[in-house]
Design an enzyme around this catalytic site. Structure first.
Site, mmCIF file in Angstrom:
data_model
loop_
_atom_site.group_PDB
_atom_site.id
_atom_site.type_symbol
_atom_site.label_atom_id
_atom_site.label_comp_id
_atom_site.label_asym_id
_atom_site.label_seq_id
_atom_site.Cartn_x
_atom_site.Cartn_y
_atom_site.Cartn_z
ATOM 1 N N ILE A 13 -4.655 -32.905 -43.589
ATOM 2 C CA ILE A 13 -4.539 -33.197 -42.166
ATOM 3 C C ILE A 13 -5.802 -33.847 -41.631
ATOM 4 O O ILE A 13 -5.766 -34.785 -40.857
ATOM 5 C CB ILE A 13 -4.285 -31.891 -41.366
ATOM 6 N N ARG A 36 1.576 -22.580 -44.148
ATOM 7 C CA ARG A 36 0.226 -22.014 -44.027
ATOM 8 C C ARG A 36 -0.735 -23.107 -43.575
ATOM 9 O O ARG A 36 -0.790 -24.177 -44.177
ATOM 10 C CB ARG A 36 -0.241 -21.438 -45.374
ATOM 11 N N ARG A 63 -23.189 -23.071 -28.519
ATOM 12 C CA ARG A 63 -22.123 -23.153 -29.516
ATOM 13 C C ARG A 63 -20.945 -23.853 -28.883
ATOM 14 O O ARG A 63 -20.266 -23.298 -28.009
ATOM 15 C CB ARG A 63 -21.761 -21.752 -29.999
ATOM 16 N N GLU A 95 -34.777 -23.405 -39.516
ATOM 17 C CA GLU A 95 -34.467 -22.956 -38.159
ATOM 18 C C GLU A 95 -35.604 -22.172 -37.504
ATOM 19 O O GLU A 95 -35.748 -22.197 -36.284
ATOM 20 C CB GLU A 95 -33.183 -22.113 -38.141
ATOM 21 N N PRO A 113 -9.793 -14.494 -42.387
ATOM 22 C CA PRO A 113 -8.940 -14.629 -43.571
ATOM 23 C C PRO A 113 -7.549 -15.179 -43.289
ATOM 24 O O PRO A 113 -6.854 -15.606 -44.207
ATOM 25 C CB PRO A 113 -8.828 -13.189 -44.103
ATOM 26 N N GLU A 118 -13.660 -19.902 -45.533
ATOM 27 C CA GLU A 118 -15.125 -19.801 -45.468
ATOM 28 C C GLU A 118 -15.633 -18.454 -46.000
ATOM 29 O O GLU A 118 -15.060 -17.404 -45.691
ATOM 30 C CB GLU A 118 -15.587 -19.950 -44.002
ATOM 31 N N GLU A 137 -31.208 -32.631 -36.495
ATOM 32 C CA GLU A 137 -31.437 -33.455 -35.301
ATOM 33 C C GLU A 137 -30.452 -33.133 -34.172
ATOM 34 O O GLU A 137 -30.747 -33.417 -33.017
ATOM 35 C CB GLU A 137 -31.387 -34.940 -35.654
#
Lengths: 184, 184
Positions: A13, A36, A63, A95, A113, A118, A137
């Site tokens: 996709i 799924r 975020r 960081e 899940p 990930e 950056e």
């Protein structure tokens, strides 16, 4: 019986810089077919770095998905050619400028899940010394130090909603408690 | 200075049954433009339900993105027209047949702030009684009872990698410890 689902077809996709989305047909254990939706992700790393004053290093940043400024433990995506631990050391340095020692694993975290593949690798370390910070950056971050006990309180009060941060802070607190118990 | 990013454009990539993917241009605080990949999600709920034998109810199911069978606390997506708590009661009943009492919040969880806007609402409750389990037609799940102390051990050993499960189990253990302290 062990549960399973078998991929029948997989349709690409979206191939982004971070995520890779597919829409799959899966055969379930009763022979029926279900769709799924899967977000592929390279995986990540998150570091609970303890200062000599029993504080943890946090980063504060905007975020975009939440349109919120969040306070989180230093973290980042895995880069190819580096082990998760090497990635952790790199992200902590980039960081926060901190270089850690006595790294210990705090386990793995599966953030979501239901739709994502990930895996976030969690680590604890002690801050050895500081070098030059060098965030990406497109990252604008502040570094904050929070005493471990206060960080646990903030997790319980809802001030640190990020999943990897909540888990790693609570595990760090338990780890330090055990260390102290062992020292007695 | 407070950090921020401003949406310049947002392109619909995928409208699935569960996730909604967009590819956005964001203006950063220095005026530069960065691309942001966002997974939209309706949000979820997760329940740590304690039996009278100090066990927590878990569900064991195949998780397609990981191609792994995972043990997790009962959980599910938010459905419209229900509060998060109502969703939690519904999911607990559907997945395990349990009806809870003395619900308490364990806070919110942001599973993956880098790319997802999902918020998972965490709850604790005590199991009052059991009714008929009724999982979704594409869900095949086993119910497992695990003593709280053993569940904490499994979180620390890496046997329960799911983020909401790790966080809610550790918070439940701390909650119960505090309750016991208060009872003394």
């Amino acid at each position: 019986m062990e549960h399973f689902e078998k991929t029948v077809s997989s349709k690409d996709i979206f191939n982004g810089k971070v995520i890779h989305v597919t829409h799959d047909e899966a055969e379930l254990e009763d022979g029926s077919i279900a769709m799924r939706e899967v977000v592929g992700h390279p995986g990540g790393v998150c570091i609970a770095a303890l200062t000599e004053d029993d504080e943890l290093l946090f980063v504060k940043q905007f975020r975009y998905p939440y349109k919120e400024v969040l306070v989180e433990l230093p973290a980042g995506k895995l880069e190819k050619g580096q082990t998760p631990l090497e990635n952790g050391k790199r992200e902590l340095l980039e960081e926060t400028g901190a270089v850690g020692r006595e790294y210990m694993t705090l386990g793995k975290l599966y953030p979501s899940p239901g739709y994502s593949d990930e895996i976030v690798h969690l680590y604890f370390c002690k801050v050895d010394h500081y070098e030059q910070q060098s965030p990406d950056e497109d990252e604008f971050i502040d570094i904050i130090k929070i005493p471990v006990n206060k960080a646990v309180e903030m997790v319980l009060n809802g001030e640190l909603p990020d999943a990897k941060t909540q888990t790693a802070v609570l595990k760090t607190a338990m780890l330090l408690q055990n260390m102290k118990v062992k020292e007695l």
